[in-house]
Design a protein around this motif. Sequence first.
Motif, short mmCIF file in Angstrom:
data_model
loop_
_atom_site.label_atom_id
_atom_site.label_comp_id
_atom_site.label_asym_id
_atom_site.label_seq_id
_atom_site.Cartn_x
_atom_site.Cartn_y
_atom_site.Cartn_z
N GLU A 65 0.16 -14.15 -4.08
CA GLU A 65 -1.30 -14.11 -4.13
C GLU A 65 -1.89 -13.91 -2.73
O GLU A 65 -2.84 -13.14 -2.54
N ALA A 66 -1.31 -14.60 -1.75
CA ALA A 66 -1.78 -14.45 -0.37
C ALA A 66 -1.57 -13.02 0.14
O ALA A 66 -2.45 -12.44 0.79
N LEU A 67 -0.41 -12.44 -0.18
CA LEU A 67 -0.14 -11.06 0.25
C LEU A 67 -1.15 -10.09 -0.35
O LEU A 67 -1.58 -9.13 0.31
N LEU A 68 -1.53 -10.33 -1.61
CA LEU A 68 -2.52 -9.47 -2.26
C LEU A 68 -3.85 -9.52 -1.52
O LEU A 68 -4.51 -8.49 -1.32
N HIS A 69 -4.26 -10.72 -1.09
CA HIS A 69 -5.52 -10.86 -0.37
C HIS A 69 -5.45 -10.22 1.02
O HIS A 69 -6.47 -9.74 1.54
N LEU A 70 -4.26 -10.19 1.64
CA LEU A 70 -4.10 -9.53 2.92
C LEU A 70 -4.00 -8.01 2.75
O LEU A 70 -4.45 -7.24 3.61
N LEU A 71 -3.41 -7.58 1.64
CA LEU A 71 -3.27 -6.14 1.38
C LEU A 71 -4.61 -5.48 1.12
O LEU A 71 -4.84 -4.34 1.53
N THR A 72 -5.52 -6.20 0.46
CA THR A 72 -6.81 -5.61 0.09
C THR A 72 -7.57 -5.04 1.29
O THR A 72 -7.94 -3.85 1.27
N ARG A 127 -8.32 -1.04 2.26
CA ARG A 127 -9.71 -0.60 2.47
C ARG A 127 -9.89 0.03 3.85
O ARG A 127 -10.71 0.93 4.02
N SER A 128 -9.12 -0.43 4.84
CA SER A 128 -9.20 0.19 6.17
C SER A 128 -8.73 1.63 6.09
O SER A 128 -9.25 2.51 6.78
N GLY A 129 -7.73 1.90 5.24
CA GLY A 129 -7.28 3.27 5.05
C GLY A 129 -8.32 4.13 4.38
O GLY A 129 -8.46 5.31 4.67
N LEU A 130 -9.08 3.53 3.48
CA LEU A 130 -10.15 4.28 2.81
C LEU A 130 -11.29 4.61 3.76
O LEU A 130 -11.78 5.73 3.80
N SER A 131 -11.68 3.63 4.59
CA SER A 131 -12.79 3.86 5.51
C SER A 131 -12.43 4.88 6.58
O SER A 131 -13.28 5.62 7.06
N GLU A 152 -10.85 1.21 -6.23
CA GLU A 152 -10.74 2.60 -5.75
C GLU A 152 -9.36 2.91 -5.19
O GLU A 152 -9.19 3.85 -4.40
N VAL A 153 -8.32 2.16 -5.59
CA VAL A 153 -6.99 2.32 -5.02
C VAL A 153 -6.46 3.74 -5.18
O VAL A 153 -5.69 4.23 -4.34
N ASP A 154 -6.86 4.46 -6.24
CA ASP A 154 -6.37 5.82 -6.44
C ASP A 154 -6.88 6.79 -5.38
O ASP A 154 -6.36 7.90 -5.26
N GLN A 155 -7.88 6.38 -4.60
CA GLN A 155 -8.36 7.20 -3.48
C GLN A 155 -7.55 6.95 -2.21
O GLN A 155 -7.76 7.60 -1.19
N ILE A 156 -6.64 5.96 -2.27
CA ILE A 156 -5.90 5.55 -1.08
C ILE A 156 -4.43 5.92 -1.17
O ILE A 156 -3.70 5.88 -0.19
N THR A 157 -3.96 6.31 -2.36
CA THR A 157 -2.55 6.66 -2.52
C THR A 157 -2.17 7.80 -1.58
O THR A 157 -2.97 8.68 -1.28
N PHE A 181 2.02 2.87 3.38
CA PHE A 181 1.41 3.71 2.35
C PHE A 181 1.56 3.05 0.99
O PHE A 181 2.39 2.15 0.80
N ILE A 182 0.76 3.50 0.02
CA ILE A 182 0.85 2.99 -1.34
C ILE A 182 0.97 4.17 -2.30
O ILE A 182 0.36 5.22 -2.10
#
Length: 244
Positions: free
Chosen positions: A184-191, A195-199, A141-146, A108-109
């Motif tokens: 930086e790599a972790l950020l690209h993996l986290l994105t 987004r999977s949580g949003l979908s 849209e991260v505030d929709q995923i918290t 979770f975030i």
Amino acid sequence: GSQRLHHFSTEESPDAMRSEVFRNHMASMFAVGLKVNSGSSQPFSARMQGFCGRNLRIASLHLSAHSTVSEPISHSTDARMLVSLHRAGQAVIAQDGRESRIGPGDLFIIDPTRPFYIETGEIHAHSVYVSARVLRQHVPEVDQITARAITCRSGPAQLFKQTVESVFQLTPLLDNNSADHIAEALLHLLTPALRSGLSDQTRLPTRLESHHRQRIIRFVRENLNDSSLDALTVAKAVNLSPRH
């Protein structure tokens, strides 16, 4: 790398000071404001192994049962969002009008600069503290995923979880430049994981689903201190299948 590695425990602190010592440590290391309350007759207990580089900030946390709310701090230029990979124990989290049950294998975030609530039993979690400014550039849209439970059992979230676990093994060997590249790599993996949580949440829940969700969260909250609490126990108690 040794100056960036941190080990911390509340064991040596007076019982009444443990929450404050933990809060101050988390604020100075990870730029997050957390107000912790033990909420029981037992003193709060925390053990942490962390890495605090220029950009890479991660921690392995073992915490006793507690509740946490936001406590804004003055590090506004370096505000961090809290990404938690749950390894053991149960929790209930809330932010932005959402409330979720978190179990082992969930991610979770939370945005600690805004109101949130976390209530847990005894837990073990891996936490990643990501620059809020940079993350919003990648996921506006991260505030929709918290405060959403994102399963790490498959897909991008599983890859993110496995990578974070591997990074913990490497921390004693990392210099600043290597750590920056890994952050930086972790950020690209986290994105894509976020987004999977949003979908997964694009469809609004039915009234029955919302009712079941509240029953589950109520049961978990009432039994957070039960160390045997797991998905099967919860399912049986509320007469639903474990997949709920």
